[in-house]
Motif scaffolding. Structure first.
Motif, PDB file in Angstrom:
ATOM      1  N   SER A 137      12.386  -8.267  10.298  1.00  0.00           N
ATOM      2  CA  SER A 137      11.145  -9.022  10.128  1.00  0.00           C
ATOM      3  C   SER A 137       9.958  -8.120   9.814  1.00  0.00           C
ATOM      4  N   ILE A 138      10.091  -6.805  10.096  1.00  0.00           N
ATOM      5  CA  ILE A 138       9.001  -5.886   9.751  1.00  0.00           C
ATOM      6  C   ILE A 138       8.849  -5.723   8.242  1.00  0.00           C
ATOM      7  N   PHE A 139       9.790  -6.244   7.473  1.00  0.00           N
ATOM      8  CA  PHE A 139       9.725  -6.155   6.016  1.00  0.00           C
ATOM      9  C   PHE A 139       9.285  -7.475   5.375  1.00  0.00           C
ATOM     10  N   ASN A 152       3.290  -2.339  -3.714  1.00  0.00           N
ATOM     11  CA  ASN A 152       2.108  -2.226  -2.867  1.00  0.00           C
ATOM     12  C   ASN A 152       2.407  -2.495  -1.394  1.00  0.00           C
ATOM     13  N   PHE A 153       3.650  -2.832  -1.075  1.00  0.00           N
ATOM     14  CA  PHE A 153       4.010  -3.158   0.297  1.00  0.00           C
ATOM     15  C   PHE A 153       3.949  -1.905   1.170  1.00  0.00           C
ATOM     16  N   MET A 154       3.214  -2.001   2.277  1.00  0.00           N
ATOM     17  CA  MET A 154       3.100  -0.890   3.220  1.00  0.00           C
ATOM     18  C   MET A 154       4.230  -0.995   4.233  1.00  0.00           C
ATOM     19  N   VAL A 155       5.214  -0.108   4.106  1.00  0.00           N
ATOM     20  CA  VAL A 155       6.418  -0.202   4.925  1.00  0.00           C
ATOM     21  C   VAL A 155       6.132   0.264   6.349  1.00  0.00           C
ATOM     22  N   ASN A 192      -3.863  -3.646   9.545  1.00  0.00           N
ATOM     23  CA  ASN A 192      -3.337  -3.180   8.260  1.00  0.00           C
ATOM     24  C   ASN A 192      -1.827  -3.048   8.319  1.00  0.00           C
ATOM     25  N   GLY A 193      -1.190  -3.291   7.189  1.00  0.00           N
ATOM     26  CA  GLY A 193       0.248  -3.101   7.120  1.00  0.00           C
ATOM     27  C   GLY A 193       0.936  -4.238   6.408  1.00  0.00           C
ATOM     28  N   LEU A 194       2.188  -3.975   6.026  1.00  0.00           N
ATOM     29  CA  LEU A 194       3.005  -4.921   5.268  1.00  0.00           C
ATOM     30  C   LEU A 194       2.278  -5.262   3.964  1.00  0.00           C
TER      31      LEU A 194
END
Length: 461
Positions: free
Chosen positions: A314-316, A299-302, A237-239
């Motif tokens: 790049s984590i974004f 909705n982006f999970m930071v 899960n994420g991003l």
């Protein structure tokens, strides 16, 4: 259904609902005006299962990958149409305006470049729709060899009437910045507002309705499709999560156009037009995994640093278009959304940097933390390969002395970056014609002063 301002929204009666897109999973949709005698009769039939489609429709396949691609990357959809798209007059060349693939029309410029908000033409002076309002800012590569990208701005004030657009060269990632756009596709309708994005993949026909002065950004990739980045140690899960990507519900238009309907085709960097006597949006049902889709950036999970030091930007990453080199993208779509800054013993804003990638930044709304004054919504900046960049003087001084308490970062802001492994060339329009280039951009770093002290010693605590 009604809009907030009271305008009736009947043209979204069907397209207002969406199906989830699973990036590789197959989906189907039928216009409820033609339900099958059994559920999904239309969207489950193929020429291999029945010689005659229900309702006397034509079956047409749209392939977004080679037939022999591995199953996980094979992309295609079946469209069930009133008339097939092959019925049209021959294509003829048309004026391309400021849409171009001429990367050598001006000399290369390695400087840091920044553009003020791009001017939207007034409707009282000139009617400009999405296609005529496309302007190429920079890019690299070649559509013929299917390897490259283009970055465009669109500024328009009127809807496309009896005209649609089809990109044979690649995918369009559309980022509205001012004004909502209603995008009618062969798969259905999508309303896309600022702080949302949509992707119209190669070969899909679409038309754009606007409701006033409208502006936005387009990232075009040739030779690859956008996909979700691998998460690696982040886990499952994420991003950007697959469940938040939405595809339209089937919606058809059975309409003849006596004066002619214009289909505009972008092919090998040029524009061509053909005429037909019916609407191309005559798809009653579809099924497959090759569709247009939209995504709400909220909705982006930071994922962020919660101890000290910086994580790489790049984590974004929301979407990536991979190259043939593992880990190297033709283009990444990266956002910098509202989040908490909590890192200790760290200079929190983006650090001074030189990069083997090209970085084009745009601003949808708010104030970007590293340059709160000069970088404005509707404008952009380009930091080319190995060209230094980083915070301006005010940001550096403020962040170097501010107490490191938890604080909200980028509240009310949405900045984004088109990052690419290509060394991008700026067009003549971008450097000269648009007259929005900020020639004083370099001056934001001029006030940086020397702080070096050879006698410095760490303070005792």
């Amino acid at each position: 259904m009604y809009r907030a301002d009271g305008r009736q929204r009947v043209w979204l009666r069907v397209g207002e609902r969406f199906y989830l897109s699973g990036f590789g999973n197959e989906f189907s949709s039928e216009d409820p005006r033609c339900p099958g005698p059994t559920p999904h009769l239309l969207s489950n039939c193929t020429p291999q299962t029945t010689p005659v489609c229900p309702y006397g429709l034509y079956a047409e396949q749209l392939s977004g990958s080679a037939f022999t691609c591995p199953r996980p990357t094979n992309k295609r959809s079946w469209l069930y149409r009133i008339l097939p798209s092959v019925r049209h007059k021959p294509y003829t060349a048309m004026h391309c305006g400021n849409l171009t693939e001429k990367w050598d029309e001006v000399e290369p410029d390695p400087n840091q470049l920044r553009w003020m908000p791009f001017t939207i033409p007034k409707s009282s002076e000139k009617k400009v729709d999405f296609v005529t309002g496309l302007h190429t800012l920079c890019g690299a590569g070649d559509t013929k060899s299917r390897n490259g990208i283009g970055i465009h701005m669109f500024t328009c004030n009127t809807s496309m009437v009896d005209r649609c657009f089809n990109n044979s060269d690649g995918d369009f990632l559309i980022v509205p910045q001012q004004g909502e756009v209603l995008i009618t596709t062969e798969f259905g309708k999508m309303m896309v507002e600022p702080n949302e994005i949509c992707v119209i993949q190669q070969g899909m026909r679409f038309s754009v309705d606007v409701f006033g002065e409208t502006r936005g950004y387009v990232l075009e990739v040739y030779g690859a499709h956008f996909e979700l980045p691998d998460l690696g140690p982040i886990g499952a899960n994420g991003l950007a999560n697959p469940r938040d990507f939405l595809t339209p519900v089937a919606w058809y238009e059975d309409r003849e156009v006596a004066t002619g309907y214009t289909v505009i085709n972008k092919y090998q960097g040029k524009l061509f037009s053909s005429q037909q006597v019916f609407s191309p949006f005559n798809v009653v049902a579809w099924h497959g995994n090759y569709t247009p889709y939209k995504y709400n950036l909220e909705n982006f999970m930071v994922i962020n640093c919660v101890a000290f030091d910086h994580a790489d930007p790049s984590i974004f990453t929301v979407l990536t278009a991979k190259s043939t080199r593992p880990g190297v993208a033709m283009a990444d779509f990266v956002i910098f959304p509202p989040r908490w800054g909590v890192a200790d013993h760290t200079f929190r804003p983006p650090y001074y940097h030189r990069n083997c990638m090209s970085e084009f930044m745009g601003l949808i709304k708010g104030h970007y933390e590293a340059k709160e004054e000069g970088f404005q919504p509707g404008g952009g900046s380009l930091h080319s390969m190995m060209t230094p960049h980083g915070p301006d003087r005010d940001c550096f001084e403020k962040s170097s002395t501010a107490p490191l308490k938890p604080e909200r970062v980028a509240e009310g802001t949405m900045a984004f970056m088109f990052e690419s492994s290509f060394s991008m060339a700026v067009t003549k329009w971008g450097l000269e014609t648009c007259q929005r280039l900020d020639k004083s951009y370099y001056q934001c770093w001029e006030p940086l002063r020397k702080h070096f002290d050879p006698n410095w010693r760490p303070s005792k605590q």
